[in-house]
Design an enzyme around this catalytic site. Sequence first.
Site, PDB file in Angstrom:
ATOM      1  N   ASP A  98     -63.049 -38.917 -24.045  1.00  0.00           N
ATOM      2  CA  ASP A  98     -62.846 -38.629 -22.787  1.00  0.00           C
ATOM      3  C   ASP A  98     -62.252 -39.788 -22.682  1.00  0.00           C
ATOM      4  O   ASP A  98     -62.596 -41.224 -22.574  1.00  0.00           O
ATOM      5  CB  ASP A  98     -63.950 -38.873 -22.197  1.00  0.00           C
ATOM      6  CG  ASP A  98     -63.242 -37.938 -20.595  1.00  0.00           C
ATOM      7  OD1 ASP A  98     -62.215 -37.836 -20.024  1.00  0.00           O
ATOM      8  OD2 ASP A  98     -63.741 -37.262 -19.901  1.00  0.00           O
ATOM      9  N   ASP A 199     -57.933 -37.971 -19.209  1.00  0.00           N
ATOM     10  CA  ASP A 199     -58.896 -37.927 -17.565  1.00  0.00           C
ATOM     11  C   ASP A 199     -57.850 -38.234 -17.069  1.00  0.00           C
ATOM     12  O   ASP A 199     -56.993 -38.961 -16.982  1.00  0.00           O
ATOM     13  CB  ASP A 199     -59.580 -38.612 -17.855  1.00  0.00           C
ATOM     14  CG  ASP A 199     -60.389 -39.254 -16.573  1.00  0.00           C
ATOM     15  OD1 ASP A 199     -61.242 -38.191 -16.115  1.00  0.00           O
ATOM     16  OD2 ASP A 199     -60.134 -39.503 -15.593  1.00  0.00           O
ATOM     17  N   GLU A 256     -55.703 -32.856 -18.867  1.00  0.00           N
ATOM     18  CA  GLU A 256     -56.285 -32.945 -17.152  1.00  0.00           C
ATOM     19  C   GLU A 256     -55.207 -32.901 -16.874  1.00  0.00           C
ATOM     20  O   GLU A 256     -55.147 -34.370 -16.045  1.00  0.00           O
ATOM     21  CB  GLU A 256     -57.525 -33.750 -16.824  1.00  0.00           C
ATOM     22  CG  GLU A 256     -57.718 -33.681 -15.463  1.00  0.00           C
ATOM     23  CD  GLU A 256     -58.250 -34.298 -15.154  1.00  0.00           C
ATOM     24  OE1 GLU A 256     -59.279 -33.508 -13.773  1.00  0.00           O
ATOM     25  OE2 GLU A 256     -58.334 -35.087 -14.808  1.00  0.00           O
ATOM     26  N   HIS A 328     -67.437 -30.357 -14.991  1.00  0.00           N
ATOM     27  CA  HIS A 328     -68.184 -30.933 -14.612  1.00  0.00           C
ATOM     28  C   HIS A 328     -67.595 -31.731 -13.204  1.00  0.00           C
ATOM     29  O   HIS A 328     -68.170 -32.703 -12.481  1.00  0.00           O
ATOM     30  CB  HIS A 328     -68.312 -32.160 -15.292  1.00  0.00           C
ATOM     31  CG  HIS A 328     -67.415 -33.582 -15.728  1.00  0.00           C
ATOM     32  ND1 HIS A 328     -66.197 -32.981 -16.712  1.00  0.00           N
ATOM     33  CD2 HIS A 328     -66.487 -34.687 -15.078  1.00  0.00           C
ATOM     34  CE1 HIS A 328     -64.802 -33.568 -15.838  1.00  0.00           C
ATOM     35  NE2 HIS A 328     -65.630 -34.331 -15.628  1.00  0.00           N
ATOM     36  N   ASP A 329     -66.676 -31.794 -13.044  1.00  0.00           N
ATOM     37  CA  ASP A 329     -66.224 -31.494 -11.607  1.00  0.00           C
ATOM     38  C   ASP A 329     -66.072 -30.031 -10.668  1.00  0.00           C
ATOM     39  O   ASP A 329     -65.448 -30.618  -9.824  1.00  0.00           O
ATOM     40  CB  ASP A 329     -64.381 -31.987 -11.913  1.00  0.00           C
ATOM     41  CG  ASP A 329     -64.623 -33.152 -12.193  1.00  0.00           C
ATOM     42  OD1 ASP A 329     -65.439 -34.327 -12.102  1.00  0.00           O
ATOM     43  OD2 ASP A 329     -63.207 -33.100 -12.886  1.00  0.00           O
TER      44      ASP A 329
HETATM   45  C1  GLC Z   1     -61.266 -36.408 -13.880  1.00  0.00           C
HETATM   46  C2  GLC Z   1     -62.947 -36.745 -13.743  1.00  0.00           C
HETATM   47  C3  GLC Z   1     -63.279 -37.011 -12.322  1.00  0.00           C
HETATM   48  C4  GLC Z   1     -63.588 -38.167 -12.700  1.00  0.00           C
HETATM   49  C5  GLC Z   1     -62.028 -38.406 -12.204  1.00  0.00           C
HETATM   50  C6  GLC Z   1     -61.793 -39.620 -12.141  1.00  0.00           C
HETATM   51  O1  GLC Z   1     -60.264 -35.797 -12.803  1.00  0.00           O
HETATM   52  O2  GLC Z   1     -62.828 -35.408 -14.857  1.00  0.00           O
HETATM   53  O3  GLC Z   1     -64.996 -36.791 -13.245  1.00  0.00           O
HETATM   54  O4  GLC Z   1     -63.680 -38.306 -11.303  1.00  0.00           O
HETATM   55  O5  GLC Z   1     -60.910 -38.233 -13.314  1.00  0.00           O
HETATM   56  O6  GLC Z   1     -62.203 -40.609 -13.507  1.00  0.00           O
END
Ligand code: GLC
Length: 554
Positions: A98, A199, A256, A328-329
């Site tokens: 990641d 991310d 993302e 995971h979110d």
């Molecule tokens: C992304 C991740 C999440 C995290 C955020 C800040 O959205 O998937 O889990 O809290 O970024 O890094």
Amino acid sequence: MNRKWWHDKVAYQIYPKSFYDSNGDGIGDIPGIISKLDYLQDLGIDIIWLSPCYRSPLADEGYDISDYYNIDPRFGTMEDMECLIAEAKKRGMYILMDLVVNHCSDEHEWFRKACQDPDGKYGNFFYLRDKTQGRLPTNWRSYFGGPVWEDLPGTDKQYLHVFHKKQPDLNWENPQVREEVYKNINWWLDKGLGGFRIDAIINIKKALPMHDYAPDREDGLCSMDAMLREAHGIGEFLGEMRDRTFRKYDAFSVGEVFNEKPEEIADFIGENGYFSTMFDFNETVFGASEKGWYDAKPITPDDYKKCCFQSQARVGNTGFLSNIIENHDEPRGVSRYIPQEDCSLESKKMLAALNFMLRGLPFIYQGQELGMENAPFSSIDEIDDISTLHEYQTALQAGLTPKEALRAVLRYSRDNARTPMQWTNQKNAGFTTGTPWLKVNPNYTRINAADQLEDPDSVRSFYKRLIALRRHPDYKETIVYGALEPVWEDRHNLMAYYRKGDKTLLVIGNYQRTEQSVILPQAYKKVLLNNYPDISCEGSTVCLHGYQLLILEL
Ligand code: GLC
Ligand code: CA
């Protein structure tokens, strides 16, 4: 479209802390992952994305990195990581890490140095502003609640954090920051990584000079979206990053990405895009409210279908989306996209296939292949996730009772997907011999990998068949590259589409508990997948059972 090595792959996301604990400390770890590689290979996985396992205070569970060049001791050692990469390679699998570079941790050396000398080199690694009494530099609300500004310890300045205050934003306008990022990416790629999941990347570009936007809640703050709409020029950073890192290694990258503008899709994931692919979040953001989770509108089967088809149409054959049911979110997909009273083996399999057969790259999140469900948390004290805790407060402030607030946030809580992986029907679902860091979902006696491996009718066996179909030499071309065309789009609670390549496949899901019939446009040659033992036909009419899913070759 030029063919890429990753186009026909199937990916799997591991949340290391909750995957498998090898040493009984209650925390999943890299040796635990290594011991489960055969399980993943058996399922048919090619690419494994690991949520962060770098050194971190774990304020946001690893998305707050204090050292990009080391593994957190709770997850293992660098040798473990190297061993994981090598063991995956032996099995023909690729490891993605990641890449969390919108921000680092406030415990990172850069941030410490910025506190010591805010006007020096490292001060410029962050967004610092002079502190003014009674006024913040801007009125932006952080994703995890409260203003994005926090006092820079020991100084008369404040720093920007669009996520938690322990996640200071890195200043991408500073070329020295970008150099550090590229150096780190290449260092990892040199170790043999397949690539990265990237991310929160949309946040690296800030609209400058920073200013206030119209407040959208009583706290006088505004959502980050207001600023992002005005931020232009992210492409310069992303293109540079691609050229300096991924491209040189032919590495895989999945962004993302939220909030991209329609005209930017080709820039992001086209032939020469910044990324190999990006996630489709259209379903996950559906119904979101500016007010918070408590005000979100649940998604119906018809909405779900619409969201999927919209994304497919938007991207067309410009590039490849990465399709997810959960991560995971997010809460567990089977709990979100299927009405609770209908959550069954059949409906779980239907959802799996409808998503998996879309054009794009399928990502499976750990436990999804078992049909894992949302966790029955009974108190806010059982919650670890900072985002849920913030949304709970927001709901209380909006006037909900504690009971209502809890119920509202549990529907979306990120901890639903973070409970330990359910391996067996033994204590702690076989995840750990110690005390698990987060409550295990008590339904592990019913839903677990060991039982499902033995059972040809299990959700996992169905996923395995789906993956095998995608790899099948006769169908691969169509499933990977074929066009997607919706069928019977206006039919209520029915989601169906063609995949057209050198073959024509028809995917049909009866998205309700009652039967409904469809008239096939032409006779089918073969049933490639069915979540029921039978198919009920009369001439060209197929009478679908509740939540029946068919993949037909026409
Ligand atoms: C992304 C991740 C999440 C995290 C955020 C800040 O959205 O998937 O889990 O809290 O970024 O890094
Ligand atoms: Ca451990």
